[in-house]
Design an enzyme around this catalytic site. Structure first.
Site, short mmCIF file in Angstrom:
data_model
loop_
_atom_site.label_atom_id
_atom_site.label_comp_id
_atom_site.label_asym_id
_atom_site.label_seq_id
_atom_site.Cartn_x
_atom_site.Cartn_y
_atom_site.Cartn_z
CE1 TYR A 138 -3.18 3.06 0.91
CE2 TYR A 138 -1.67 3.41 2.75
CZ TYR A 138 -2.71 3.85 1.95
OH TYR A 138 -3.26 5.09 2.17
CE LYS A 177 -10.49 3.34 7.02
NZ LYS A 177 -9.57 4.47 7.27
#
EC number: 5.1.3.20
Length: 316
Positions: A138, A177
């Site tokens: 990421y 999330k």
């Protein structure tokens, strides 16, 4: 029209809320609503239209969306534990490149989400390539796009392009999330379930609960985005508070606000060792030099505000 990609996500929906507060509602939200729970983040907001992220990219590249005032590109795969590099590079790097170029010819301001994760295990947090050492795919996808912007945009005649390196963001509209929601969110839920708030024990030279991050309230993040757009500044900017605070401070604020709970320490997880940032603290010099003089909430103030918001959501 103002476009917010990732507009049903945490930061994107808070940007939409901030735009609404300033009287803007001609807003196109772009997202992937495969997870329909994110709709809750938009339910109380005013927008003009919605497009799926793939349909949107095709249409903006074709010039089929009319006049665009700005693009706030917040859409990304932000799961730091995701190791599918092919997927991550497609979503965070290739998609962002195409959108960047679609904004350049019509000279549309392009403000995008970078990440403090690009600094990895370093001890300095300035917007300089030599200090960027990503620890996971990421972070690498975010660094690669920053490098692409530096190489292809900043030395040319370009419309506004601003990347914001978000540090540890917490606050409203993050319930979707799950495991990637902020520590403040999880600690609140633990205490509300009658459990003790749990923090990592000693690791990486830090005592129990003393690993420290630069925690920034999502409302402050939205304010910086809107200010940069109005200012017209280009560049890559840290978006933190400039102050590191320990995870223990979050737990203590949650306990104080709810009036119950006691911190419990758990062993540091093996799967995070070697890919975890034990300390971050934004150098805010570049954003301040650009003229930003807004104040940032401390953990004590911001987490208290957030816990009160979560309590109100539960009771409504």
């Amino acid at each position: 029209m103002i476009i917010v990609t990732g507009g049903a996500g945490m930061i994107g929906s808070n940007i939409v809320a901030a735009l609404n507060a300033e009287g803007h509602d001609d807003i196109l939200v772009v997202d992937d609503l495969t997870d329909g729970h994110k709709i809750a983040n938009l339910a109380d907001l005013s927008i003009a239209d919605y497009l799926d992220k793939d349909d949107f990219l095709t249409r903006i590249e074709a010039g089929a969306l009319g006049r665009i005032e700005a693009v706030f590109h917040q859409g990304a795969c932000s799961t730091t534990t995701e190791w599918n590099g092919k997927f991550m590079m497609e979503v965070n790097f290739a998609y962002s490149k195409r959108l960047l170029h679609a904004c350049q010819a019509p000279r549309v301001p392009f403000l995008y989400a970078s990440s403090a994760s690009v600094y990895g295990g370093g001890s300095e947090f300035r917007e300089e390539p030599a200090l960027e050492r990503p620890l996971n795919v990421y972070a690498y996808s975010k660094k690669l796009f920053d490098d692409y912007v530096r190489r292809t945009v900043f030395d040319t005649d370009h419309s506004q392009v601003a990347g914001l390196r978000y540090f540890n963001v917490y606050g409203p509209r993050e319930a979707h999330k799950g495991a990637m929601a902020s520590v403040a969110f999880h600690l609140f839920n633990q205490v509300e379930r009658g459990e003790n708030p749990r923090l990592f024990g000693a690791y990486d030279g830090f005592g129990p609960g003393e690993q420290s991050r630069d925690f920034i309230h999502v409302g402050d993040v939205a304010d910086v985005n809107l200010w940069l757009w109005k200012r017209g500044s280009s560049g890559i900017f840290n978006c933190g508070t400039g102050r590191a605070q320990p995870f223990r401070a979050i737990a203590e604020t949650v306990i104080d606000t709810l009036g119950k709970g006691e911190i419990e320490f758990i062993p540091f997880p093996d799967h995070l060792k070697g890919s975890y940032q034990s300390f971050t603290q934004a150098d805010m010099s570049r954003l301040r030099a650009a003229g930003y003089n807004g104040q940032f909430r401390t953990v004590e103030t911001g987490v208290r505000d957030y816990v009160e918001w979560l309590k109100a959501q539960r009771s409504s």
